[in-house]
Scaffold this motif. Structure first.
Motif, short mmCIF file in Angstrom:
data_model
loop_
_atom_site.label_atom_id
_atom_site.label_comp_id
_atom_site.label_asym_id
_atom_site.label_seq_id
_atom_site.Cartn_x
_atom_site.Cartn_y
_atom_site.Cartn_z
N GLU B 35 0.92 -1.12 0.20
CA GLU B 35 0.16 -0.11 -0.01
C GLU B 35 0.86 1.36 -0.15
O GLU B 35 1.83 1.46 0.74
N PRO B 36 0.67 2.18 -0.97
CA PRO B 36 1.51 3.40 -0.79
C PRO B 36 1.25 4.04 0.43
O PRO B 36 -0.08 4.19 0.99
N PRO B 37 2.29 4.75 0.96
CA PRO B 37 2.12 5.54 2.23
C PRO B 37 1.07 7.00 1.98
O PRO B 37 0.39 7.13 2.96
N GLY B 44 8.01 11.28 -2.18
CA GLY B 44 8.28 10.24 -1.37
C GLY B 44 9.10 9.01 -2.19
O GLY B 44 8.45 9.26 -3.64
N LYS B 174 -0.96 14.29 -1.21
CA LYS B 174 -0.73 13.14 -0.47
C LYS B 174 -2.13 12.32 -0.11
O LYS B 174 -1.99 11.09 -0.39
N GLU B 175 -3.11 13.14 0.23
CA GLU B 175 -4.32 12.37 0.47
C GLU B 175 -5.23 12.37 -0.70
O GLU B 175 -6.02 11.43 -0.88
N ARG B 190 -8.00 3.08 3.64
CA ARG B 190 -6.91 2.82 3.76
C ARG B 190 -6.49 1.06 4.36
O ARG B 190 -7.40 0.75 5.08
N GLY B 191 -5.41 0.58 3.97
CA GLY B 191 -5.49 -0.84 4.23
C GLY B 191 -6.18 -1.95 3.21
O GLY B 191 -5.85 -2.88 3.30
#
Lengths: 315, 493
Positions: B35-37, B44, B174-175, B190-191
């Motif tokens: 998963e990408p951070p 990144g 990022k988000e 997420r996840g």
């Protein structure tokens, strides 16, 4: 009662304090620069330093510990520096998977184990006892991830009844979400049920050998009343202990099952955070889980007192 | 009368379902391991970010194609000044970001200046080091002046780290990534998964897919049933565990073994005796049995390499025959180096299986010629510190996954501690040359120098195992960069 509770509460608080030091220092001891690790081999020294500043890594250890604990107390778990979102949000997102999963698994395991345990104890040495305890032995021995794979191949790959893994989210509807939790819950519950039924059986056997049971039977009390009311209540203490341990395990220790079913639960969150060296997430979530385990143990201690009146008066 | 109705109704239903079946599918669930951070490729290093957004959500001035070639992207064309220092890009007009704002030369200036700013956390700041100024000539023309000529500049601008972002959304990418690509970001559980949908009013060639879900499946034991059950229809870079033959024998699936940009090498500390002696390095190269290493460390998959270059690249030359596996020759060379009794050394290994498993095999191969290499396993953080940063090592095994990175051998203070003026000259020339034909020649020269000089033992190119539904077309066989380019992906009718 109050003395008993106060003592338990104090023990819980001391445990938490010690755990916080251990968790914090363990992660500080781990070698390496998280900023370098996150940015990779080709990153320039400038970029690494910029990230270090952003993360406050150059501050003294003690300052960071005090800061961390005081934030934890207000349930401010910090901000994940890989995800860049508050850890609290991550924990909440993951809990809506892990909590229901743990509860379904625990319910399944209890519903299976206690009747089986009582049933076996009552028919000790007979065929039914041998079969159910043999099955329990297998349940204890089979690793849950192997059992999980077996379930996946039968019910997802072959029969297409449930998805092979993943979690669509509760927003996709209660049924689709529950459907994706069924296999993991069974995979988690069966080995637990196997252990629990064995514990229940031996606790029951001990109690059934006591004089007061014989007396109760001798005076003609109905069998079920003796079994479910008089015997079970006294056999409950070891059962509750195991249940408490199991709940903590199901909540925090389902990493393997979460990986096999790629469920976005708390176990995976920690696992991912460790591989990405997201120290804030690791620290906070591990500490949170420690707190949950301590809390569950405290509840179990309290339930002892409810089940066993003697504990309330003893010093 | 009633039966007529039934027949008509049945016919209508049959017709409806058959037309529905004839229209090709437009959705895709694609498996990814990590998963990408976050989703901002300019902030990144994680490859997982690019595997979702590159070419799909974000676009750069140029882009890298399936063979590793440079293609125009947001820049429709460019001119290079004779001294190789001034690049003038002509941009596409009518391009919009996903938030509806217009894309212009200002955004290019903003993105490049942001990436090279002192406080930038761009993981590949080095890509922008040569840039001196970025000037906006008009809304569709931008002029980039370099401090010194850089032949790879156009290639560099095709990296995920060099994509063009809008000043309005740069801090929130990022988000919620906002780019100019054919797909826009939809949601991220997420996840679990990341969803993209087709962007309306995309400026370029329309894409076939409407909805794409990147599902995060970290484990081989979960990936295999996911693709067998059809939950996931493509796994471009799949962890297969022991199930490769099972997948290959399934007629519903296509299994493609491709190559990557991961040159796996036995790195040596070239300043530290005895590795400073060419004869010792040659002896080590002769001692290596690449096929045995590939069989043991990479399930028999992976292409042997004789220099630091990816086999799918048009400029690649096969130099695996330079120092073939020959134990006698190796012993002889050690003798010539005055080390006929061999020597003791260490081999520090990072965690990936190719290094840990390969290390065992290499240590036993070295023992055959009298070199006693003690294996020291290290965690990544330790490896980065001891080997990569402090250069406190004798030998190590690692895969260099950055694309087109042969120039690392010319870097001062790189962990190989290798210095070769002849090689540096070729790299300098490469920097001055932007003509593709000449660059190819120079890359050939560079490969040959390294193959002869063996600053490191060249082992193999990491393989990429792609598994997808046999009816799916347009996914990349090889991985010249880490990306899942979905712009050409479609379901066959």
């Amino acid at each position: 009662m109050t003395a008993y509770l106060t003592k338990r509460l104090l023990i819980a608080l001391v445990t938490l304090a010690v755990a916080s030091v251990v968790v914090f220092s363990m992660i500080e001891i781990v070698p390496g620069d998280p900023a370098r690790l996150m940015l990779g081999m080709n990153a320039t020294a400038d970029a690494v330093q910029a990230l270090r500043d952003q993360m406050g890594l150059d501050q003294p250890l003690l300052v960071r510990y005090v800061d961390w604990v005081s934030r934890l107390l207000t349930f401010d778990l910090g901000k994940s520096y890989t995800y860049n979102v508050p850890v609290r949000d991550l924990v909440l997102e993951r809990s809506v998977v892990s909590l229901p999963l743990a509860m379904i698994a625990l319910a399944l395991s209890t519903l299976i184990a206690i009747p089986v345990g009582i049933f076996s104890a009552e028919r000790r040495g007979r065929l039914a006892d041998t079969i159910s305890m043999g099955a329990a032995q297998i349940g204890v021995a089979v690793p849950n991830f192997w059992f999980a794979l077996l379930l996946i191949y039968v019910f997802a790959v072959w029969l297409h009844m449930v998805p092979a893994g993943g979690f669509p989210g509760w927003s996709a509807g209660v049924w689709p979400a529950l459907k994706s939790l069924i296999l993991p819950a069974i995979a988690l519950a069966l080995p637990q049920a196997a252990i629990l039924s064995r514990v229940t059986r031996s606790a029951m056997l001990e109690v059934l050998g006591e004089d007061y049971i014989r007396t109760a039977r001798a005076k003609g009390m109905p069998r079920n009343v003796v079994l479910w009311h008089h015997a079970l209540r006294n056999a409950l203490i070891p059962v509750l202990t195991i249940l408490g341990l199991q709940f903590a395990f199901l909540l925090a220790g389902a990493i393997i099952i979460e990986n096999v079913f790629y469920l976005p639960g708390l176990g995976r969150l920690i696992f991912q955070a460790i591989t990405q060296r997201d120290l804030i997430v690791v620290e906070s979530v591990v500490m949170l889980l420690v707190a949950v385990v301590v809390l569950v143990n405290l509840l179990v201690d309290i339930s002892y007192a409810i089940v066993d009146p003697r504990l309330r008066t003893r010093r | 009368m009633k039966s007529w109705k039934t027949i008509l109704a049945a016919a209508a239903i049959a017709l409806a379902t058959s037309t529905a079946a004839m229209a090709a599918r437009t959705d895709l669930v694609l498996g990814v391991v990590l998963e990408p951070p976050h989703l901002d490729p300019t902030a990144g290093a994680a490859a997982a970010i690019r595997e979702v957004v590159y070419a799909n959500v974000f676009e750069g001035l140029t882009r890298i194609g399936p063979k590793g070639e440079v293609l125009p992207d947001l820049a429709e064309s460019w001119t290079v000044s004779d001294d190789g220092k001034v690049y003038t890009f002509k941009l596409h007009s009518g391009v919009k970001f996903h938030d509806g704002s217009d894309f212009s030369a200002e955004d290019v200036k903003f993105s490049l200046d942001r990436a090279r700013a002192p406080d930038s956390t761009n993981a590949q700041k080095g890509l922008f080091e040569a840039i001196d100024t970025v000037e906006v000539i008009d809304p569709t023309t931008v002029k980039v002046t370099l401090k010194n000529p850089q032949g790879a500049f156009l290639y560099n601008m095709g990296w995920g780290d060099a994509v063009i972002v809008s000043p309005k959304s740069a801090d929130t990418n990022k988000e919620k990534p906002i780019g100019t690509g054919p797909f826009k970001f939809d949601s991220w559980a997420r996840g679990s998964s990341i969803k993209l949908v087709k962007a309306d009013n995309y400026w370029g060639e329309p894409v076939y897919l409407d909805k794409v879900e990147f599902r995060i499946i970290p484990d081989a034991s979960a990936a295999v049933p996911a693709i067998l059950s059809g939950d996931v229809q493509a796994f471009p870079n799949m962890p297969v565990g022991d199930s490769l033959s099972q997948l290959q024998s399934d007629p519903r699936l296509k299994v493609v073994i491709g190559s990557t940009e991961g040159e796996t090498i036995l790195a040596m500390n070239n300043k530290k005796p005895p590795f400073d002696n060419l004869k010792v390095r040659q002896a080590i190269s002769h001692a290596l049995d690449r096929q045995a290493i590939i069989d043991g460390a990479s399930n028999g998959l992976g292409t042997p390499i004789g220099s630091h270059f990816a086999p799918h690249n048009p400029a690649y030359i096969d130099l695996t025959g330079t120092y073939p596996h020959d134990v006698e020759k190796a012993k002889e060379l050690l003798k010539e180096a005055g080390l006929e009794n061999g020597f003791k050394t260490t081999l520090k290994l990072p965690p990936p299986p190719y290094a840990r498993d390969g290390g065992q095999i290499i240590a036993s191969e070295l023992r055959e010629i009298g070199i006693d290499a003690e294996i020291i396993p290290l965690e990544w953080a330790d490896w980065l510190k001891q080997v990569f940063t402090d250069k406190d090592y004798d030998m190590t095994i690692v895969s260099h996954t950055e694309p087109n990175d042969i120039d690392i051998y010319s870097r001062k203070d790189y962990y190989f501690n290798y210095q070769n003026p002849d090689f540096n000259k070729v790299i300098d020339k490469l920097n001055l040359t932007s003509d593709e034909g000449k660059r190819k020649e120079l890359y050939g020269e560079a490969q040959k120098i390294l193959a002869k000089d063996v600053p490191v033992g060249f082992l193999f190119e990491l393989p990429k195992i792609g598994v997808w539904d046999a009816k799916l077309e347009g996914l990349w066989d090889n991985a010249p960069i880490l990306a899942n380019d979905l712009t050409k992906v479609k379901w066959a009718d």
